[in-house]
Design a protein around this motif. Structure first.
Motif, PDB file in Angstrom:
ATOM      1  N   VAL A  42      -3.039  -0.104   1.719  1.00  0.00           N
ATOM      2  CA  VAL A  42      -2.624  -0.741   0.459  1.00  0.00           C
ATOM      3  C   VAL A  42      -3.360  -0.146  -0.731  1.00  0.00           C
ATOM      4  N   GLY A 122       0.486  -1.714   4.031  1.00  0.00           N
ATOM      5  CA  GLY A 122       0.966  -0.992   2.850  1.00  0.00           C
ATOM      6  C   GLY A 122       2.042   0.030   3.156  1.00  0.00           C
ATOM      7  N   THR A 128       0.261   6.798   1.824  1.00  0.00           N
ATOM      8  CA  THR A 128      -0.699   6.304   0.832  1.00  0.00           C
ATOM      9  C   THR A 128      -1.838   7.290   0.628  1.00  0.00           C
TER      10      THR A 128
END
Length: 223
Positions: A42, A122, A128
């Motif tokens: 995240v 996430g 990410t």
């Protein structure tokens, strides 16, 4: 003889204690890493901190520092743990399909399921962190790049097998196909996170199906 027996009795509890400590240490390490991979998916690897993990994992800050040594050590361990989770969610289940086109398609299906189910909170962990570290040279960037290269290499290998088997047209470039498939899946992951609309996964599956069919795949094998 008597002295030897005394040594054996003395050593046994010590060995047992060491084994128990090792088991507890491994369990604690796994708990910290499982929390860290979710947080990093995240907020990114850069946002990880020993203190922050101590607040959410069942271990104190000094213990976490003892387990990983440094923030970079923690980040590298998190990438390694994320690779294990990814393999368990995508690669291992797809091995039930026959190598080649059937497995390529199963990998696509498993990847979509992995992202859609939010195995990582996430979305895709590697999406990410690859964006986070693409311009930051060092061991962590190298580890992320290696993970992505291994995934695309495995996917390309399955495409190559499909070409050799005649399931895809001769002359098909496995690396190019793997790159395009990965790009489509990544786009679906990113769009679903941004909009909360899961239709991006349907679009991605349709786009991959169209891509493979254009390279000679039998549409009946891509259901």
């Amino acid at each position: 003889m008597g002295g030897g027996a005394a040594v054996t009795r003395a050593d046994a509890p010590a060995g047992s204690t060491a084994d128990l400590r090792r088991v507890r240490g491994d369990r604690t390490r796994r708990a910290v890493l499982d929390q860290a991979v979710q947080d990093a998916s995240v907020h990114g690897l850069g946002a990880l901190s020993l203190g922050g993990l101590a607040a959410s994992a069942p271990v104190n800050k000094s213990a976490i520092a003892g387990l990983f040594g440094s923030k970079e050590g923690l980040q590298l361990a998190v990438v390694a743990r994320a690779r294990e989770v990814y393999t368990e969610a995508v690669i291992v289940p797809a091995r039930g399909a026959e190598r080649g086109l059937a497995r390529v398609w199963e990998l696509v299906r498993r990847w979509i399921d992995y992202s859609r189910r939010r195995v990582f909170r996430g979305g895709c962990f590697f999406r990410t962190v690859e964006i986070e570290f693409d311009m930051r040279p060092g061991p962590v960037r190298d580890a992320v790049a290696e993970a992505q290269a291994d995934w695309e290499g495995y996917l390309a290998h399955q495409v190559e097998i499909a070409v050799d088997a005649g399931d895809l047209s001769a002359g098909t470039d496995p690396r190019q196909v793997a790159f395009e498939v990965n790009a489509l899946l990544s786009a679906a992951n990113d769009r679903s996170l941004l909009t909360g609309d899961e239709s991006s996964y349907t679009y991605a599956a349709t786009a991959v199906r169209t891509l493979l069919t254009a390279h000679g795949a039998d549409p009946a094998m891509l259901r």
